[in-house]
Design a protein around this motif. Structure first.
Motif, PDB file in Angstrom:
ATOM      1  N   GLU A   1       5.990 -32.653 -27.744  1.00 50.51           N
ATOM      2  CA  GLU A   1       4.702 -33.320 -27.667  1.00 50.51           C
ATOM      3  C   GLU A   1       4.365 -33.590 -26.212  1.00 50.51           C
ATOM      4  OE1 GLU A   1       1.427 -35.816 -27.730  1.00 50.51           O
ATOM      5  OE2 GLU A   1       3.356 -36.431 -26.898  1.00 50.51           O
ATOM      6  N   GLU A   2       3.128 -33.379 -25.837  1.00 52.82           N
ATOM      7  CA  GLU A   2       2.745 -33.356 -24.423  1.00 52.82           C
ATOM      8  C   GLU A   2       2.950 -34.690 -23.712  1.00 52.82           C
ATOM      9  OE1 GLU A   2      -0.912 -31.636 -21.700  1.00 52.82           O
ATOM     10  OE2 GLU A   2      -1.259 -32.090 -23.811  1.00 52.82           O
ATOM     11  N   THR A   3       2.660 -35.792 -24.342  1.00 59.75           N
ATOM     12  CA  THR A   3       2.744 -37.091 -23.656  1.00 59.75           C
ATOM     13  C   THR A   3       4.009 -37.872 -24.013  1.00 59.75           C
ATOM     14  OG1 THR A   3       1.414 -38.121 -25.414  1.00 59.75           O
ATOM     15  CG2 THR A   3       0.245 -37.288 -23.469  1.00 59.75           C
ATOM     16  N   ARG A   4       4.467 -37.758 -25.256  1.00 59.48           N
ATOM     17  CA  ARG A   4       5.640 -38.538 -25.672  1.00 59.48           C
ATOM     18  C   ARG A   4       6.945 -37.767 -25.516  1.00 59.48           C
ATOM     19  NH1 ARG A   4       2.002 -39.220 -29.736  1.00 59.48           N
ATOM     20  NH2 ARG A   4       3.223 -37.947 -31.185  1.00 59.48           N
ATOM     21  N   ASN A   5       6.854 -36.465 -25.247  1.00 52.70           N
ATOM     22  CA  ASN A   5       8.037 -35.629 -25.037  1.00 52.70           C
ATOM     23  C   ASN A   5       8.904 -35.532 -26.295  1.00 52.70           C
ATOM     24  OD1 ASN A   5       9.309 -33.922 -23.151  1.00 52.70           O
ATOM     25  ND2 ASN A   5      10.948 -35.418 -22.835  1.00 52.70           N
ATOM     26  N   THR A   6       8.284 -35.757 -27.464  1.00 50.89           N
ATOM     27  CA  THR A   6       9.009 -35.675 -28.730  1.00 50.89           C
ATOM     28  C   THR A   6       9.159 -34.215 -29.132  1.00 50.89           C
ATOM     29  OG1 THR A   6       8.034 -37.771 -29.420  1.00 50.89           O
ATOM     30  CG2 THR A   6       9.040 -36.413 -31.141  1.00 50.89           C
TER      31      THR A   6
END
Length: 308
Positions: free
Chosen positions: A148-153
């Motif tokens: 995921e781009e912002t949460r790095n999940t």
């Protein structure tokens, strides 16, 4: 740096396939590089032996260099690349997508319920062992995931009968030319850089790597394998020697034309034309594929057609 084997290149196609035919070696490689837990591996593809100057169009449908399937259902494509190709990453993606599609079609034939197709669909990963650098930076091992781009999940998937989720996608590049003895990576990974890069081991590589090294003993090969390896070696040596000769001829032509016309651009034009002509000749004679020629000329395949 001193080579481990004087008369063999571990990264040549035939050699890599011979190594990974040993399923214990294939299993250890996959476990080390992808940090996957698995107890067994089965070679699905990778027994094909092709001549060094095989036609690209003929080879296009052979799918992948090597395909290994683990007991946890994950599948790993192993691709090896000697010369840098502009579209190599595109090619990896096409192989990966094709394998996923093949898996769906296979499950459609064996599963009656549609949900079972998705439940049993295995993740497909790729290991690319390359002899030329593709990425900036000094790290020889690059791992790509979907996050995921912002949460790095990290995006993961459920796999039938697996005890935990698995990464949806994982592509690992091993750039052999970036190897340094002082690397801080886990030695379980570094030893594969040393193995395929033909470097001296900086630590005890382990029993499985010793077994893989034994597979590089040409004296234990079949006559067909020895003949094929000799052919590959001749083709590769001829390719690099011809390219070096073309570059020197191009420089000489450029200097002569520059002197005759008194223009600096003559040197560049002569050099470029000499190299282009040699690369096209190598391709037409079957010594290199159109894909390799296109990469050397920094063209796509469509643009290359104007030379034919």
């Amino acid at each position: 740096m001193e080579e481990r084997h004087k008369n063999i290149k571990p990264i040549y196609d035939l050699v890599v396939k011979k190594v990974f035919r040993n399923e214990e070696v294939a299993l250890q490689f996959v476990k080390d590089i992808f940090d996957l837990s698995a107890k067994s591996a089965k070679l699905i593809e990778g027994n094909q032996i092709f001549s060094a100057n095989s036609n690209v169009e003929t080879d296009f449908n052979i799918a992948v260099d090597i395909l290994v399937e683990l007991d946890n259902h994950a599948q790993v494509i192993i691709e090896v690349q000697l010369a840098k190709q502009v579209f190599f990453i595109n090619r990896i993606w096409s192989y990966l997508c094709k394998q996923v599609n093949d898996n769906i079609e296979r499950l459609k034939q064996t599963e009656k319920e549609k949900l079972a197709i998705y439940r049993k669909l295995p993740p497909v990963y790729v290991a690319a062992i390359v002899d030329q650098n593709y990425f900036d930076g000094e790290d020889p091992i690059s791992t790509f995931l979907i996050k995921e781009e912002t949460r790095n999940t990290e995006l993961k998937m459920y796999v039938d009968n697996a005890t935990k989720e698995m990464p949806l996608l994982k592509i690992v590049f091993l750039e052999l030319k970036k190897y340094k003895p002082e690397l801080k990576e886990s030695y379980n990974k570094v030893r594969w850089l040393e193995f395929f890069g033909n470097k001296k081991y900086t630590s005890e590589p382990g029993e499985v790597i010793d077994r893989a090294d034994d597979l590089l003993n040409v004296r234990n090969w079949t006559k067909e394998e020895q003949r094929m390896y000799d052919e590959i070696t001749r083709q590769q040596d001829h390719y690099w020697a011809s390219l070096a000769y073309a570059q020197e001829e191009g420089r000489a032509e450029g200097r002569a034309e520059g002197r005759a016309e008194g223009r600096a651009e003559g040197r560049e034009e002569g050099r470029a034309e000499g190299i282009e002509e040699a690369i096209i000749t190598l391709m037409k004679n079957g010594h290199i594929s159109p894909e390799v020629a296109a990469a050397q000329l920094k063209l796509n395949i469509e643009e290359l057609n104007k030379y034919l």
